[in-house]
Motif scaffolding. Structure first.
Motif, PDB file in Angstrom:
ATOM      1  N   GLY A   1       0.909  -1.179   0.050  1.00  0.00           N
ATOM      2  CA  GLY A   1      -0.254  -0.190  -0.132  1.00  0.00           C
ATOM      3  C   GLY A   1       0.702   1.308   0.064  1.00  0.00           C
ATOM      4  O   GLY A   1       2.186   1.170   0.073  1.00  0.00           O
ATOM      5  N   ALA A   2       0.479   2.429  -0.041  1.00  0.00           N
ATOM      6  CA  ALA A   2       1.076   3.725  -0.095  1.00  0.00           C
ATOM      7  C   ALA A   2       0.514   4.835   0.399  1.00  0.00           C
ATOM      8  O   ALA A   2      -0.926   4.837   0.419  1.00  0.00           O
ATOM      9  CB  ALA A   2       1.375   4.019  -1.663  1.00  0.00           C
ATOM     10  N   THR A   3       1.012   5.716   0.772  1.00  0.00           N
ATOM     11  CA  THR A   3       0.614   7.098   1.338  1.00  0.00           C
ATOM     12  C   THR A   3       1.311   7.999   0.638  1.00  0.00           C
ATOM     13  O   THR A   3       2.090   7.882  -0.282  1.00  0.00           O
ATOM     14  CB  THR A   3       0.739   7.371   2.824  1.00  0.00           C
ATOM     15  OG1 THR A   3       2.118   7.253   2.971  1.00  0.00           O
ATOM     16  CG2 THR A   3       0.077   5.974   3.598  1.00  0.00           C
ATOM     17  N   GLU A   4       0.951   9.544   1.021  1.00  0.00           N
ATOM     18  CA  GLU A   4       1.594  10.485   0.231  1.00  0.00           C
ATOM     19  C   GLU A   4       3.064  10.655   0.499  1.00  0.00           C
ATOM     20  O   GLU A   4       3.809  11.195  -0.185  1.00  0.00           O
ATOM     21  CB  GLU A   4       1.053  11.863   0.597  1.00  0.00           C
ATOM     22  CG  GLU A   4      -0.395  12.026   0.077  1.00  0.00           C
ATOM     23  CD  GLU A   4      -1.156  13.373   0.198  1.00  0.00           C
ATOM     24  OE1 GLU A   4      -2.221  13.547  -0.152  1.00  0.00           O
ATOM     25  OE2 GLU A   4      -0.283  14.169   0.770  1.00  0.00           O
ATOM     26  N   GLU A   5       3.496   9.811   1.696  1.00  0.00           N
ATOM     27  CA  GLU A   5       4.701  10.074   2.119  1.00  0.00           C
ATOM     28  C   GLU A   5       5.541   8.783   2.036  1.00  0.00           C
ATOM     29  O   GLU A   5       6.862   8.896   1.956  1.00  0.00           O
ATOM     30  CB  GLU A   5       4.809  10.487   3.659  1.00  0.00           C
ATOM     31  CG  GLU A   5       4.003  11.576   4.221  1.00  0.00           C
ATOM     32  CD  GLU A   5       4.808  12.874   3.726  1.00  0.00           C
ATOM     33  OE1 GLU A   5       4.205  13.863   3.101  1.00  0.00           O
ATOM     34  OE2 GLU A   5       6.064  12.966   3.415  1.00  0.00           O
TER      35      GLU A   5
ATOM     36  N   VAL B   1       5.910   4.258   0.556  1.00  0.00           N
ATOM     37  CA  VAL B   1       5.234   2.951   0.204  1.00  0.00           C
ATOM     38  C   VAL B   1       5.649   1.856   1.312  1.00  0.00           C
ATOM     39  O   VAL B   1       6.727   1.874   1.742  1.00  0.00           O
ATOM     40  CB  VAL B   1       6.017   2.765  -1.388  1.00  0.00           C
ATOM     41  CG1 VAL B   1       5.426   1.295  -1.614  1.00  0.00           C
ATOM     42  CG2 VAL B   1       5.553   3.825  -2.255  1.00  0.00           C
ATOM     43  N   GLU B   2       4.901   0.983   1.582  1.00  0.00           N
ATOM     44  CA  GLU B   2       4.737  -0.058   2.628  1.00  0.00           C
ATOM     45  C   GLU B   2       4.756  -1.374   1.985  1.00  0.00           C
ATOM     46  O   GLU B   2       3.348  -1.630   1.267  1.00  0.00           O
ATOM     47  CB  GLU B   2       3.867   0.068   3.782  1.00  0.00           C
ATOM     48  CG  GLU B   2       4.141  -0.959   4.973  1.00  0.00           C
ATOM     49  CD  GLU B   2       3.280  -0.715   6.071  1.00  0.00           C
ATOM     50  OE1 GLU B   2       2.453  -1.457   6.057  1.00  0.00           O
ATOM     51  OE2 GLU B   2       3.808   0.233   6.974  1.00  0.00           O
TER      52      GLU B   2
END
Length: 610
Positions: free
Chosen positions: A525-529, A531-532
Motif C-alpha cells: 500500500g502507499a500514502t503520500e509520504e 510505500v509499504e
C-alpha cells in the motif's frame, strides 16, 4: 553355427586359451564365443553375477549360465542381452552386461558367452558377488561423473572466456570439449537410460554423429592453435582433408554409412596425432612462448588418442586403464590449451612490466608527464578490473547448473542405492559437502559483486507496483510449487528502482518460502509520504534477540544453520531499502509466524530518471 556345433568345437579342442581381456576390435567375423569352466569350493558356492564389460552398443551379448530351477536342481539357462534388449529389461540397468547364475559346491559348470555385432568387439569378463558388483558400479560411475563433470565445467568456462575475450581458440576448445564429453558419455554407457525408448539404429546414428563432430571440431581447434599451419603446408593439407572426411562422415551417418568409414577415421586419427605432436615440437624449437607446454600437453593427448584408436582397431590389448583413456584425453587436451594460454598471459605480463619500467624512467625526467601517465594507467587498471570482475561473474553464473547437476547425481546415488559400501558413502558425502561449499562461495561472490555495482547506480523511475509484485509472487510460486497471496490496490504507481526492489522483495519472499511451510502473503500500500510492502509467513518466527542482527552481512541464525545460504539475502534487502532512504524490520505475525515490513519514502521528481 548353432549351440550343438559350439559344443562339438569345445570337445574337439577348437577353443584356444585366452589370457587377459578379449579385444578383436573392428573384426568382421560377426560372432565370437567365449567358454570357461567353474568349480566352487568351500564358501564359493551360491549366487554369483557374471559381468561382461563390452562396448555398450554391442548388438548381442548372450550367456549360457547355470541357474537353480524351481525344483532346486541346477539347469543351464540361455540369457540374452545387447542393444537388441532394452536397458530397462536387463538384470541391471547399467552399461555392463550382467547375468545372474547359481554355482553349486564341487560341481564343474561350463559357461558360454556369445558376442555378436559388426561394431568394435571387446569383452572383459568378471565374476562378482552382488554387494561387490554394486559397489564397483557405483564407484566407477562416481569417478566417471566427476571426470566428465570437470571436463564439462572447463569446457563451459573456455567458451565463456573465449566469447568475452574474443579469443577464438578458447571458444573452439570449449566446443571440442563439449563434443568429447558427450562422446565419452555415450562410449561409457552413461547415456543409455536417456535412449531407453529408442531403437538401436537411432542410438548408433547419434553415437556416430557425435564421433564425427568431435573429430571435426578437434581439427578446427588444432589448426587455430597453430595459426593454420602457415609454415607447414603439407600438414595444413592433411588437416583440411581430415576435417572434410569428418564432415562427410557426419553427413552420411543418417544414411547408415557409419561402420564402413570408422576404421578409416581411426587410422586418420593416428596420423592426426603424430602430425599434431610434430607441429608442437616445431613450435617449441622455434621459441614460441607456449611451445613447450603445447608440446607436453598435446604429446600426452596425442599418445592417448593413438592408444584409444589402437584399442578400438584391436591392435592393442585391453587393460585395467582402458576405461579411463578417453577421459584422460579430454582433460589432457584442455590442460594443454589452458597452460598455453597461461604462458601467453605471463609473456604479456612481462611485456607490461617492461613498459612500466620505461614509464617510470620517463617520469623521472618530467613530473607532469608522470602524473598524466599514472592517471591514465590507473584508469586502465580500473577498467581492466571491472572487465575481470564481469568475466568472473559470468563464469560463476555458468558454474551454477553443473554444480547443481553434480549435487543431484550424488543424491541419486546415495538415496537410490541401498548397498553402498561405507567407504563409498563417505566419499559421496565428501563430494556433496564440497559441492555445497563451492555453490555457497559462488553465491556469496555474486551477491557482493552485484550489490557493490548497484549502490553506485540507483535508477529511480515510476513503475506499476502491482504488476511488479505480481511477477515476484508468480515466480516464487512456480519455483516453490506453492501459492503466494497478493493483496493491494491494482492501480498504484510508485517511484523506485525496479530492479533493486525486485531483488529485495524477492529475497524476502524466498526466505518466507524457505523457512515456512504454510501460506505466504505479499501485501502492499502507499500514502503520500511512503510505500509499504509486507511479506507474512506462518513459520516459526524470528527470535526477538536476532531481529536486528539478521540484517547484518553473513549472519546466519543457529536455528537454521543446516539450511543452505550465505547470510547475504536480508543484508541485501536492508542495503536496498537504505539506498532508497527507507527501512526494513521484522515483527511477529498475528496467529504466529513473521511479517517483514519494508517502508520506502516517496521519491521527489528530481530523483526520478527520465
Amino acid at each position: 553355427m548353432d549351440f550343438a556345433a559350439i559344443e562339438r568345437a569345445a570337445v574337439e579342442g577348437r577353443f584356444r586359451p585366452l589370457e587377459g581381456a578379449f579385444n578383436p576390435g573392428l573384426d568382421r567375423a560377426g560372432v565370437w564365443w567365449l567358454r570357461f569352466a567353474l568349480r566352487a569350493s568351500d564358501t564359493g558356492d551360491g549366487e554369483w553375477w557374471l559381468a561382461v564389460d563390452a562396448h555398450p552398443l554391442t548388438d548381442s551379448v548372450d550367456a549360457l549360465v547355470p541357474v537353480r530351477g524351481a525344483d532346486g536342481r541346477i539347469v543351464d539357462a540361455w540369457l540374452r542381452s545387447g542393444t537388441e534388449v532394452p536397458v530397462a529389461n536387463r538384470y541391471m540397468p547399467v552399461s555392463l552386461f550382467v547375468f545372474r547364475m547359481d554355482v553349486p559346491l564341487d560341481e564343474e559348470q561350463v559357461v558360454y558367452i556369445r558376442i555378436a555385432g559388426t561394431r568394435s568387439i571387446r569383452a572383459q569378463v568378471d565374476l562378482w558377488r552382488l554387494p561387490d558388483l554394486v559397489g564397483y558400479i557405483v564407484s566407477v560411475t562416481t569417478i566417471l561423473s566427476m571426470l566428465l563433470g570437470a571436463a564439462a565445467l572447463l569446457g563451459v568456462a573456455a567458451m565463456i572466456m573465449g566469447a568475452w575475450l574474443r579469443e577464438r581458440t578458447l571458444v573452439l576448445l570449449g566446443i571440442n570439449t563439449s563434443f568429447m564429453t558427450a562422446l565419452q558419455i555415450l562410449i561409457t554407457g552413461l547415456a543409455l537410460q536417456l535412449f531407453a525408448g529408442f531403437s538401436h539404429l537411432i542410438i548408433y546414428s547419434v553415437h556416430a554423429l557425435v564421433l564425427y563432430l568431435t573429430a571435426g571440431s578437434m581439427a578446427l581447434l588444432i589448426m587455430d592453435v597453430f595459426r593454420g599451419f602457415a609454415d607447414m603446408p603439407w600438414i595444413r593439407r592433411f588437416m583440411w582433408t581430415f576435417l572434410a572426411f569428418s564432415t562427410v562422415g557426419a553427413a552420411l551417418t543418417p544414411f547408415g554409412f557409419y561402420q564402413p568409414l570408422l576404421s578409416i577415421l581411426l587410422v586418420l586419427s593416428i596420423i592426426f596425432s603424430l602430425l599434431t605432436i610434430l607441429a608442437a615440437y616445431r613450435w617449441m624449437r622455434a621459441g614460441e612462448p607456449s611451445g613447450l607446454w603445447y608440446f607436453i600437453g598435446l604429446s600426452l593427448s596425442g599418445f592417448v588418442l593413438m592408444a584409444y584408436s589402437g584399442r578400438v582397431l584391436g591392435l592393442l590389448p585391453l587393460t585395467s586403464l582402458s576405461a579411463w583413456i578417453f577421459p584422460a584425453l579430454v582433460l589432457a587436451q584442455i590442460v594443454a590449451i589452458f597452460v598455453g594460454v597461461i604462458v601467453a598471459i605471463q609473456a604479456h605480463q612481462r611485456t607490461r612490466q617492461a613498459l612500466e619500467q620505461d614509464l617510470l624512467a620517463a617520469s623521472r625526467r618530467n613530473e607532469k608527464m608522470l602524473e598524466v601517465a599514472v592517471e591514465a594507467r590507473t584508469h586502465a587498471l580500473r577498467q581492466a578490473l571491472r572487465e575481470q570482475r564481469n568475466l568472473l561473474s559470468m563464469v560463476s553464473h555458468e558454474f551454477r547448473t553443473p554444480l547443481s547437476t553434480i549435487g543431484a547425481a550424488v543424491d541419486v546415488i546415495r538415496h537410490g542405492t541401498s548397498t553402498l559400501a561405507p567407504m563409498d558413502t563417505r566419499e559421496l558425502a565428501k563430494i556433496g559437502r564440497a559441492t555445497r561449499r563451492l555453490g555457497g562461495l559462488i553465491d556469496t561472490f555474486l551477491a557482493e559483486e552485484w550489490l557493490d555495482r548497484a549502490s553506485l547506480e540507483l535508477r529511480v523511475r515510476h513503475v506499476d507496483l502491482h504488476a511488479l509484485l505480481t511477477e515476484i509472487a508468480r515466480d516464487g510460486g512456480i519455483e516453490s510449487e506453492r501459492d503466494i497471496q497478493l493483496n493491494g490496490p491494482e492501480q498504484l504507481r510508485v517511484a523506485v528502482d525496479p530492479l533493486l526492489l525486485r531483488v529485495a522483495v524477492g529475497n524476502i519472499v524466498s526466505n518466507a518460502l524457505k523457512y515456512s511451510s504454510g501460506p505466504v502473503t505479499l501485501a502492499f500500500g502507499a500514502t503520500e509520504e511512503a510505500v509499504e510492502i509486507r511479506v507474512e509467513d506462518k513459520g516459526s518466527g524470528v527470535d526477538p534477540a536476532e531481529r536486528e542482527t539478521i540484517f547484518e552481512r553473513y549472519y546466519r541464525s543457529d536455528a537454521h544453520a543446516s539450511l543452505p545460504g550465505a547470510g547475504l539475502g536480508l543484508f541485501i534487502v536492508a542495503r536496498i531499502a537504505s539506498l532508497h532512504g527507507g527501512t526494513v524490520r521484522v515483527e511477529d505475525a498475528v496467529g504466529g509466524g513473521s511479517v517483514f515490513i519494508m517502508v520506502l519514502p516517496a521519491a521527489r521528481e528530481s530523483e526520478v530518471s527520465a
